[in-house]
Design an enzyme around this catalytic site. Structure first.
Site, PDB file in Angstrom:
ATOM      1  N   SER A 157       0.801  -1.243   0.000  1.00  0.00           N
ATOM      2  CA  SER A 157       0.000   0.000   0.000  1.00  0.00           C
ATOM      3  C   SER A 157       0.826   1.282   0.000  1.00  0.00           C
ATOM      4  O   SER A 157       0.248   2.363  -0.168  1.00  0.00           O
ATOM      5  CB  SER A 157      -0.919   0.020   1.216  1.00  0.00           C
ATOM      6  OG  SER A 157      -1.898  -0.969   1.092  1.00  0.00           O
ATOM      7  N   TYR A 217      -4.797   4.157   7.846  1.00  0.00           N
ATOM      8  CA  TYR A 217      -6.127   3.531   7.946  1.00  0.00           C
ATOM      9  C   TYR A 217      -6.818   3.895   9.248  1.00  0.00           C
ATOM     10  O   TYR A 217      -6.817   5.063   9.620  1.00  0.00           O
ATOM     11  CB  TYR A 217      -6.014   2.004   7.785  1.00  0.00           C
ATOM     12  CG  TYR A 217      -5.193   1.640   6.604  1.00  0.00           C
ATOM     13  CD1 TYR A 217      -5.626   1.973   5.324  1.00  0.00           C
ATOM     14  CD2 TYR A 217      -3.966   1.022   6.744  1.00  0.00           C
ATOM     15  CE1 TYR A 217      -4.868   1.671   4.217  1.00  0.00           C
ATOM     16  CE2 TYR A 217      -3.194   0.711   5.636  1.00  0.00           C
ATOM     17  CZ  TYR A 217      -3.655   1.040   4.378  1.00  0.00           C
ATOM     18  OH  TYR A 217      -2.897   0.762   3.293  1.00  0.00           O
ATOM     19  N   TYR A 264      -3.509  -3.328 -10.178  1.00  0.00           N
ATOM     20  CA  TYR A 264      -3.353  -2.941  -8.772  1.00  0.00           C
ATOM     21  C   TYR A 264      -2.482  -3.966  -8.021  1.00  0.00           C
ATOM     22  O   TYR A 264      -1.585  -3.601  -7.248  1.00  0.00           O
ATOM     23  CB  TYR A 264      -4.739  -2.819  -8.111  1.00  0.00           C
ATOM     24  CG  TYR A 264      -4.684  -2.796  -6.608  1.00  0.00           C
ATOM     25  CD1 TYR A 264      -4.311  -1.642  -5.918  1.00  0.00           C
ATOM     26  CD2 TYR A 264      -4.971  -3.949  -5.865  1.00  0.00           C
ATOM     27  CE1 TYR A 264      -4.230  -1.636  -4.535  1.00  0.00           C
ATOM     28  CE2 TYR A 264      -4.895  -3.947  -4.484  1.00  0.00           C
ATOM     29  CZ  TYR A 264      -4.521  -2.793  -3.823  1.00  0.00           C
ATOM     30  OH  TYR A 264      -4.427  -2.791  -2.457  1.00  0.00           O
ATOM     31  N   VAL A 314       1.553  -3.504   3.934  1.00  0.00           N
ATOM     32  CA  VAL A 314       1.640  -4.783   4.654  1.00  0.00           C
ATOM     33  C   VAL A 314       2.929  -5.547   4.351  1.00  0.00           C
ATOM     34  O   VAL A 314       3.208  -6.564   4.984  1.00  0.00           O
ATOM     35  CB  VAL A 314       0.420  -5.705   4.427  1.00  0.00           C
ATOM     36  CG1 VAL A 314      -0.826  -5.146   5.069  1.00  0.00           C
ATOM     37  CG2 VAL A 314       0.210  -6.019   2.952  1.00  0.00           C
ATOM     38  N   LYS A 347       0.194   3.403  -2.935  1.00  0.00           N
ATOM     39  CA  LYS A 347      -1.099   4.051  -3.214  1.00  0.00           C
ATOM     40  C   LYS A 347      -1.028   5.571  -3.416  1.00  0.00           C
ATOM     41  O   LYS A 347      -1.609   6.090  -4.379  1.00  0.00           O
ATOM     42  CB  LYS A 347      -2.104   3.689  -2.110  1.00  0.00           C
ATOM     43  CG  LYS A 347      -2.539   2.214  -2.159  1.00  0.00           C
ATOM     44  CD  LYS A 347      -3.349   1.829  -0.920  1.00  0.00           C
ATOM     45  CE  LYS A 347      -3.875   0.405  -0.993  1.00  0.00           C
ATOM     46  NZ  LYS A 347      -4.464  -0.030   0.295  1.00  0.00           N
TER      47      LYS A 347
END
Ligand code: DON
Length: 341
Positions: free
Chosen positions: A92, A271, A219, A289, A95
Site C-alpha cells: 500500500s 487507515y 493494482y 503490509v 497508493k
C-alpha cells in the site's frame, strides 16, 4: 470525520506546511541525522511485537527480523541503518504515488469527485465502507477500494499501457528501475477474492473506470513492486521536494498537487490508526503490509523504515516506532513538535 472536521484538518495542514520553512529554518546536521537513524534502529531492532502479514501467503516467508531505517533529505542526502537495501513488496505504500499520477493526469478535483478523500476509520480492506459511504463508495485512494479505483482511472488504451504508466510513475518517484516480485504477485492474485469483490462492487456502482479484472491485476502488480527502504526514502523525499526527485532532478508531479496528496496521507495513510498516528507523530505517511512505511516532513526530508511484523491495523510495528521517535526528537510534526516516546 464530518466535512467540517475535514476542512479544519486540511486548513491546519496547509498552514503548517506553509509555515514550516520559517519555523524550522535549518536542517539538523548530518551527524545528528545519522545518530537518529542509528538510535532508532538500535532501540527497536529487538522488538518482537506483531506478525508478518499472512493473508498474502508468501509474506509469511519474509524473514521477520529484517529492519532498516532511512532519512533522505530534499537534496538527496541519505542516512541509513540496518537492512536498507533488502527488496520487499511495496504494497500500500504505492497508493499515494498512483493517486499522484491520477492528480497529474486529471486534476485534484477529479480525484475527489471520482474516488473521494474522506478517511474511513475502517480497515484498509473494508467492504462495509462501500455501503456506508453511498456517494463516493471508494472513499479515498489510500484504502484498497480507492486504490483499485485510482488504477482504473489512469488514462490508458490497454492493460499494458495502464501498467507501464503505473510502473514508470513509481520508478520516477524512486529514481530507479524497479521490478515486480513475481512470486508476491502470484501469491496475492491467486488469493485476491476480497479485492476482486471490491472491484466488482465498485464497477456495479459505476465507481470503477476500467474493466474490474484489469484494474485488479494492475493494482495487484503495483503492490508487488519490489522496493528497498532507501527507495521509499527517495520517493518520500520527492514529495518533500515538492515533486522533484532529488536524485534525478525530474519533476514527477506538479508542486501545486503536493499539499492535497500529503493531506490524504495525513488523514488516511494509517487507515483506522490514522488519528492515533497524527496525534503521536504528526506527519503525513503511508504504510504497507510488506512492512514499509514512508513519512514526509514537508519541504525538508522523508523518514522511511521497513520491518515485516505488523500490528492489528496492518502497520509495521518497528517502522512506526522508529519513525515516530525520529520525528519526535526532531520536533518536526506538522502541527508543532510532538514529544518522542
Ligand atoms: O490489497 C492488499 O490487501 C495489499 N496488496 C495491500 C494492503 C496494504 O498494504 C495495507 N497496508 N498496510
Amino acid at each position: 470525520m464530518n466535512i467540517k472536521t475535514s476542512v479544519i484538518t486540511l486548513a491546519a495542514l496547509a498552514i503548517a506546511t506553509l509555515g514550516f520553512t520559517t519555523a524550522y529554518a535549518s536542517d539538523p546536521s548530518p551527524k545528528e541525522l545519522q545518530r537518529l537513524v542509528d538510535d532508532a534502529y538500535a532501540k527497536y531492532k529487538g522488538l518482537q511485537e506483531g506478525e508478518n502479514a499472512n493473508y498474502i501467503p508468501i509474506l509469511t516467508k519474509t524473514p521477520s527480523d529484517l529492519f532498516g531505517v532511512v532519512i533522505v533529505t530534499r537534496d538527496g542526502k541519505m542516512y541509513t541503518a540496518g537492512d536498507v537495501d533488502y527488496k520487499f513488496s511495496i504494497q500500500s505504500v504505492s497508493k499515494p504515488f498512483t493517486a499522484a499520477l491520477v492528480m497529474k493526469q486529471q486534476g485534484v478535483d477529479s480525484l475527489d469527485d471520482k474516488i473521494g478523500v474522506e478517511p474511513t476509520g475502517l480497515p484498509f480492506n473494508s467492504k462495509i465502507a462501500l455501503e456506508l459511504y453511498t456517494e463516493k463508495r471508494s472513499v479515498n485512494p489510500m484504502v484498497n477500494a480507492g486504490a483499485i479505483a485510482a488504477v482504473s482511472l489512469v488514462k490508458a488504451n490497454s492493460e499494458a499501457e495502464r501498467w507501464n504508466l503505473v510502473l514508470q510513475n513509481i520508478e520516477d518517484f524512486a529514481g530507479a528501475k524497479l521490478t515486480v516480485l513475481e512470486d508476491v504477485y502470484k501469491s496475492e492474485y491467486d488469493t485476491a477474492y476480497g479485492n476482486r469483490g471490491i472491484a466488482n462492487l465498485l464497477y456495479n456502482y459505476g465507481r470503477l473506470y476500467s474493466d474490474p479484472e484489469e484494474a485488479l491485476r494492475v493494482y495487484t502488480r503495483q503492490c508487488a513492486i519490489g522496493v528497498s527502504a532507501k527507495d521509499l526514502g527517495v520517493m518520500g523525499a520527492t514529495l518533500a521536494n515538492l515533486g522533484v526527485n532529488p536524485l534525478t532532478k525530474k519533476t514527477v508531479m506538479p508542486a501545486k498537487d503536493v499539499p492535497e496528496l500529503l493531506a490524504i496521507m495525513a488523514t488516511a495513510g494509517f487507515y483506522d490508526e490514522s488519528g492515533e498516528w497524527m496525534y503521536t507523530a504528526g506527519l503525513p505517511a503511508k504504510t504497507g503490509v510488506g512492512g514499509g512505511i514512508v513519512a514526509v516532513v514537508p519541504g525538508r526530508f522523508a523518514i522511511a523504515a521497513f520491518s515485516p511484523r505488523l500490528n492489528e491495523a496492518g502497520n509495521s510495528v518497528r517502522s512506526l516506532n522508529a519513525i515516530r521517535d525520529i520525528a519526535g526528537e526532531l520536533g518536526v510534526g506538522v502541527f508543532g513538535a510532538n514529544p518522542a516516546e
